[in-house]
Design a protein around this motif. Sequence first.
Motif, PDB file in Angstrom:
ATOM      1  N   LEU A   1      -2.857   3.258  -5.769  1.00 33.85           N
ATOM      2  CA  LEU A   1      -1.418   3.303  -6.064  1.00 33.85           C
ATOM      3  C   LEU A   1      -0.869   1.927  -6.446  1.00 33.85           C
ATOM      4  CD1 LEU A   1       0.086   5.745  -3.416  1.00 33.85           C
ATOM      5  CD2 LEU A   1      -0.238   6.134  -5.867  1.00 33.85           C
ATOM      6  N   ARG A   2      -1.435   0.882  -5.886  1.00 32.84           N
ATOM      7  CA  ARG A   2      -0.931  -0.473  -6.147  1.00 32.84           C
ATOM      8  C   ARG A   2      -0.985  -0.865  -7.616  1.00 32.84           C
ATOM      9  NH1 ARG A   2      -3.998  -3.958  -1.712  1.00 32.84           N
ATOM     10  NH2 ARG A   2      -2.991  -3.137   0.132  1.00 32.84           N
ATOM     11  N   THR A   3      -1.916  -0.277  -8.357  1.00 35.44           N
ATOM     12  CA  THR A   3      -1.983  -0.626  -9.782  1.00 35.44           C
ATOM     13  C   THR A   3      -1.884   0.621 -10.677  1.00 35.44           C
ATOM     14  OG1 THR A   3      -4.378  -0.685  -9.579  1.00 35.44           O
ATOM     15  CG2 THR A   3      -3.274  -2.799  -9.538  1.00 35.44           C
TER      16      THR A   3
ATOM     17  N   LEU B   1      -0.169   2.899 -13.065  1.00 33.00           N
ATOM     18  CA  LEU B   1       0.964   2.604 -13.960  1.00 33.00           C
ATOM     19  C   LEU B   1       2.197   3.467 -13.695  1.00 33.00           C
ATOM     20  CD1 LEU B   1      -0.536   1.693 -17.448  1.00 33.00           C
ATOM     21  CD2 LEU B   1       0.684   0.239 -15.838  1.00 33.00           C
TER      22      LEU B   1
ATOM     23  N   GLN C   1       3.777   2.546 -10.369  1.00 33.06           N
ATOM     24  CA  GLN C   1       4.323   1.192 -10.338  1.00 33.06           C
ATOM     25  C   GLN C   1       5.595   1.081 -11.182  1.00 33.06           C
ATOM     26  OE1 GLN C   1       3.563  -1.420  -8.335  1.00 33.06           O
ATOM     27  NE2 GLN C   1       2.271   0.092  -7.302  1.00 33.06           N
TER      28      GLN C   1
ATOM     29  N   ARG D   1       8.108   2.097  -8.760  1.00 31.33           N
ATOM     30  CA  ARG D   1       8.308   1.031  -7.768  1.00 31.33           C
ATOM     31  C   ARG D   1       9.074  -0.146  -8.384  1.00 31.33           C
ATOM     32  NH1 ARG D   1       9.003   3.358  -3.825  1.00 31.33           N
ATOM     33  NH2 ARG D   1       9.008   1.416  -2.646  1.00 31.33           N
ATOM     34  N   PHE D   2       8.824  -0.409  -9.680  1.00 32.04           N
ATOM     35  CA  PHE D   2       9.520  -1.497 -10.374  1.00 32.04           C
ATOM     36  C   PHE D   2      11.030  -1.277 -10.261  1.00 32.04           C
ATOM     37  CE2 PHE D   2      11.260  -3.484 -14.247  1.00 32.04           C
ATOM     38  CZ  PHE D   2      10.732  -4.760 -14.122  1.00 32.04           C
TER      39      PHE D   2
ATOM     40  N   ILE E   1      12.136  -1.536  -6.384  1.00 32.70           N
ATOM     41  CA  ILE E   1      12.146  -2.914  -5.857  1.00 32.70           C
ATOM     42  C   ILE E   1      13.305  -3.700  -6.468  1.00 32.70           C
ATOM     43  CG2 ILE E   1      10.840  -5.086  -5.694  1.00 32.70           C
ATOM     44  CD1 ILE E   1       8.257  -3.349  -5.831  1.00 32.70           C
ATOM     45  N   ASN E   2      13.512  -3.513  -7.780  1.00 33.18           N
ATOM     46  CA  ASN E   2      14.628  -4.216  -8.415  1.00 33.18           C
ATOM     47  C   ASN E   2      15.955  -3.851  -7.772  1.00 33.18           C
ATOM     48  OD1 ASN E   2      14.076  -6.098 -10.647  1.00 33.18           O
ATOM     49  ND2 ASN E   2      12.791  -4.423 -11.348  1.00 33.18           N
TER      50      ASN E   2
ATOM     51  N   MET F   1      16.243  -5.534  -4.437  1.00 31.69           N
ATOM     52  CA  MET F   1      16.487  -6.982  -4.555  1.00 31.69           C
ATOM     53  C   MET F   1      17.922  -7.264  -5.004  1.00 31.69           C
ATOM     54  SD  MET F   1      12.978  -8.655  -5.800  1.00 31.69           S
ATOM     55  CE  MET F   1      11.709  -8.864  -4.539  1.00 31.69           C
TER      56      MET F   1
ATOM     57  N   PHE G   1      -2.170  -5.668 -15.918  1.00 32.45           N
ATOM     58  CA  PHE G   1      -2.613  -4.316 -15.527  1.00 32.45           C
ATOM     59  C   PHE G   1      -3.267  -4.266 -14.152  1.00 32.45           C
ATOM     60  CE2 PHE G   1      -2.660  -4.456 -20.172  1.00 32.45           C
ATOM     61  CZ  PHE G   1      -1.689  -3.497 -20.414  1.00 32.45           C
ATOM     62  N   THR G   2      -3.951  -5.348 -13.776  1.00 29.88           N
ATOM     63  CA  THR G   2      -4.659  -5.321 -12.488  1.00 29.88           C
ATOM     64  C   THR G   2      -4.068  -6.297 -11.478  1.00 29.88           C
ATOM     65  OG1 THR G   2      -6.206  -6.970 -13.312  1.00 29.88           O
ATOM     66  CG2 THR G   2      -6.860  -4.663 -13.556  1.00 29.88           C
ATOM     67  N   GLY G   3      -3.083  -7.068 -11.891  1.00 30.78           N
ATOM     68  CA  GLY G   3      -2.478  -8.050 -10.982  1.00 30.78           C
ATOM     69  C   GLY G   3      -1.588  -7.373  -9.955  1.00 30.78           C
ATOM     70  N   THR G   4      -1.245  -8.121  -8.903  1.00 30.88           N
ATOM     71  CA  THR G   4      -0.303  -7.607  -7.904  1.00 30.88           C
ATOM     72  C   THR G   4       0.546  -8.770  -7.392  1.00 30.88           C
ATOM     73  OG1 THR G   4      -1.959  -7.896  -6.174  1.00 30.88           O
ATOM     74  CG2 THR G   4      -1.679  -5.650  -7.012  1.00 30.88           C
TER      75      THR G   4
ATOM     76  N   SER H   1       6.385  -8.102  -3.034  1.00 32.49           N
ATOM     77  CA  SER H   1       7.838  -8.218  -3.205  1.00 32.49           C
ATOM     78  C   SER H   1       8.447  -8.104  -1.815  1.00 32.49           C
ATOM     79  CB  SER H   1       8.373  -7.076  -4.066  1.00 32.49           C
ATOM     80  OG  SER H   1       7.631  -6.997  -5.258  1.00 32.49           O
TER      81      SER H   1
ATOM     82  N   GLU I   1       6.373  -5.016  -0.017  1.00 29.47           N
ATOM     83  CA  GLU I   1       5.449  -4.080  -0.652  1.00 29.47           C
ATOM     84  C   GLU I   1       4.599  -4.852  -1.651  1.00 29.47           C
ATOM     85  OE1 GLU I   1       7.393  -0.629  -2.301  1.00 29.47           O
ATOM     86  OE2 GLU I   1       6.133  -0.674  -4.081  1.00 29.47           O
ATOM     87  N   ILE I   2       3.333  -4.499  -1.728  1.00 32.72           N
ATOM     88  CA  ILE I   2       2.462  -5.188  -2.681  1.00 32.72           C
ATOM     89  C   ILE I   2       2.060  -4.229  -3.795  1.00 32.72           C
ATOM     90  CG2 ILE I   2       0.351  -4.770  -1.296  1.00 32.72           C
ATOM     91  CD1 ILE I   2      -0.513  -7.628  -2.238  1.00 32.72           C
ATOM     92  N   GLY I   3       2.077  -4.729  -5.024  1.00 35.24           N
ATOM     93  CA  GLY I   3       1.692  -3.864  -6.141  1.00 35.24           C
ATOM     94  C   GLY I   3       1.905  -4.543  -7.476  1.00 35.24           C
ATOM     95  N   LEU I   4       1.499  -3.845  -8.526  1.00 40.84           N
ATOM     96  CA  LEU I   4       1.602  -4.359  -9.888  1.00 40.84           C
ATOM     97  C   LEU I   4       3.066  -4.591 -10.292  1.00 40.84           C
ATOM     98  CD1 LEU I   4       0.278  -4.991 -12.627  1.00 40.84           C
ATOM     99  CD2 LEU I   4       0.222  -2.545 -13.093  1.00 40.84           C
ATOM    100  N   ALA I   5       3.960  -3.723  -9.812  1.00 37.63           N
ATOM    101  CA  ALA I   5       5.381  -3.866 -10.159  1.00 37.63           C
ATOM    102  C   ALA I   5       5.872  -5.261  -9.769  1.00 37.63           C
ATOM    103  CB  ALA I   5       6.212  -2.793  -9.461  1.00 37.63           C
ATOM    104  N   GLY I   6       5.412  -5.743  -8.610  1.00 35.83           N
ATOM    105  CA  GLY I   6       5.795  -7.076  -8.144  1.00 35.83           C
ATOM    106  C   GLY I   6       5.361  -8.141  -9.147  1.00 35.83           C
TER     107      GLY I   6
ATOM    108  N   TRP J   1       4.975  -7.739 -12.384  1.00 35.76           N
ATOM    109  CA  TRP J   1       5.875  -7.664 -13.550  1.00 35.76           C
ATOM    110  C   TRP J   1       7.191  -8.377 -13.230  1.00 35.76           C
ATOM    111  CZ3 TRP J   1       5.108  -1.662 -13.969  1.00 35.76           C
ATOM    112  CH2 TRP J   1       3.844  -1.392 -14.530  1.00 35.76           C
ATOM    113  N   ILE J   2       7.691  -8.159 -12.011  1.00 35.65           N
ATOM    114  CA  ILE J   2       8.963  -8.807 -11.639  1.00 35.65           C
ATOM    115  C   ILE J   2       8.783 -10.329 -11.649  1.00 35.65           C
ATOM    116  CG2 ILE J   2      10.656  -9.106  -9.770  1.00 35.65           C
ATOM    117  CD1 ILE J   2      10.093  -6.150  -9.004  1.00 35.65           C
TER     118      ILE J   2
ATOM    119  N   VAL K   1       9.002 -11.531 -15.142  1.00 38.30           N
ATOM    120  CA  VAL K   1      10.395 -11.491 -15.614  1.00 38.30           C
ATOM    121  C   VAL K   1      11.163 -12.681 -15.020  1.00 38.30           C
ATOM    122  CG1 VAL K   1      12.555 -10.174 -15.548  1.00 38.30           C
ATOM    123  CG2 VAL K   1      10.396  -8.977 -15.940  1.00 38.30           C
TER     124      VAL K   1
END
Lengths: 61, 486
Positions: free
Chosen positions: A31-33, A35, A38, A41-42, A45-46, A49, B423-426, B429, B455-460, B462-463, B466
């Motif tokens: 789930l962490r990666t 798409l 996430q 979640r993007f 989380i935004n 924040m 794509f694979t980073g985390t 947040s 929370e840890i994940g790819l979305a973090g 991307w943030i 940004v």
Amino acid sequence: MSERKVYAPAPRVQLRDAFYATKPTAWTRYLRTSLPWQLVRFAVINLRMIRIIGLSHRGRS
Amino acid sequence: MAATRVVVLGAGVAGHTAASFLRKWLGSEAEVTVVSPKPDYNWIPSNIWVGVGLLQPRQVLFPLAPVYARHGIAFRQARAVALHPEGEGDATQPFVEVESTLPGEGGLRSRVPYDFLINATGPKLAFEATPGLGPEGHSFSVCTAEHAHQAAGAFEEQVQRMKRGEHKRFLVGVGHGLCTCQGAAFEYLVNLEFELRARGVRDKAEIVYLTNEYELGDFGMDGIHIRRGGYVTPSKIFTESLFAERGIEWITRAHVQGLEPGRATYEFLDGTEGEIAFDMAMLLPPFRGVGLKALDRAGVDITDRLFAPSGFMKVDADYGAKPYEAWRAADWPRTYQSPAYPNLFAAGIAFAPPHPVSKPRQSPKGTSITPAPPRTGMPSAMIGKAVAHSIVDMIGGRPGPTHTASMAEMGAACVASAGANPFTGTAASITVFPIVPDFERYPDYGRDVRRTFGEIGLAGHWIKIVLHHLFLHKARMRPLWSLIPE
Ligand SMILES: Cc1cc2nc3c(=O)[nH]c(=O)nc-3n(C[C@H](O)[C@H](O)[C@H](O)COP(=O)(O)OP(=O)(O)OC[C@H]3O[C@@H](n4cnc5c(N)ncnc54)[C@H](O)[C@@H]3O)c2cc1C
């Protein structure tokens, strides 16, 4: 002077601190990666924040 | 009438934010001058990526002079040396004594007069507190873009050796019992681990985290509690989990006593001692104030009145000595005005915190092994802005500061990179509210667990990307910069 203990990794997995740590399952790691998840979640989380930033910008005496 | 002169010492997160807003809010009848020893602005959080070779220093730096020239802010490339808040002799005009850092001026000293002064000089990187620590000793740092670039060079060399089949041990963490900024050490650690995997040499590397924290996940904040999976869970659990998952070993409760080439020695909280051999170490230094002096009209040294022994500036906090149990959120400063001089303020890391947030602990030998309070970017910028607002109002006739930014009343949003790849980073947040725990308002955890989140994940990741671009855009004062929150 006290004897210095020289660091060496524990020889067996059971002797390491990491053995007692909580570890994520394969599903959690996926789930962490993932798409689509996430992207959701993007947004979440935004929003969280932005709320904290809003709450913190209220300083006025 | 002569223009009101507002002088800002330091062009980091706090000083640059303060100067930008002062210029925006003050009319042309006021002069805004920034004094800073380096010609460039550094977006410090992205130094982590410079340190593993993913970014070049020029991607986290830009020259300040053209930005300030465009916006009508005067810039003096110099280091502040001494404050004269009463002027000198019969001349009552307050001034700062500065020493030029322009090439060719050889430390030329001059005076910068002020009506209002913001000390935003950030930390002195006190490598000298631990023998052998730092880029001039036997370890690396990522505190400046230049340090991070050196670390990247050493990292690359180790990767090449591992590609030839050698095994290497990396030591990452903090280099003194009183360090703060564990968040930065954590980020470098997990980015290094991620890059070793990306470069195909993870199996050749042993990675060890060395810290003064009592438990992992303390981060100088006494840890945070996060509601997740039906439990309220301390950050220790999440941090240990991430390290265990990534095969990172850890050593906690340690004060580094010294470094020699390839070897560090340390003392534990229980008084025992240890040592570790390494091939590359990145250990952050403890922070102190930059060592400004203060003199009264007669030339008498009044540094002790204005500054704490740590070199940080005393502001409107309660610095009274009291036992840990008696510390309160209300001890933390709100306006950052000096109690000694009403036209003097400190912003960002430059102010003296009233006490640590993590429980103070000492070894039987009397060595303090306690993280110092966290000094992150968001509160530094918010303090800079609040101080700027107060000064604008005071110039407009208000008798005292009008804006507050207590770290015990504000939250923080933070994104800690754990590996950079689209794509694979985390990244982790994290939001906390408030930064400094308030056990009177939140008796169970000191913080509001509904607003404290992680929370840890790819979305973090991307943030984080940004934020890198947004904050550099804001610092460059490009169109709509002031709409970007701190
Ligand atoms: C590697 C690293 C990663 C980090 N990552 C994050 C993160 O992800 N998120 C976050 O919130 N925070 C992060 N931080 C913390 C953040 O960088 C600091 O909180 C922030 O920079 C503090 O701002 P400041 O203005 O007080 O100090 P600084 O940004 O250090 O600025 C101090 C300024 O004062 C100048 N100066 C020094 N001496 C003098 C003098 N004598 N006279 C005049 N000027 C002087 C300096 O040149 C500099 O311009 C990180 C820190 C590090 C080291």
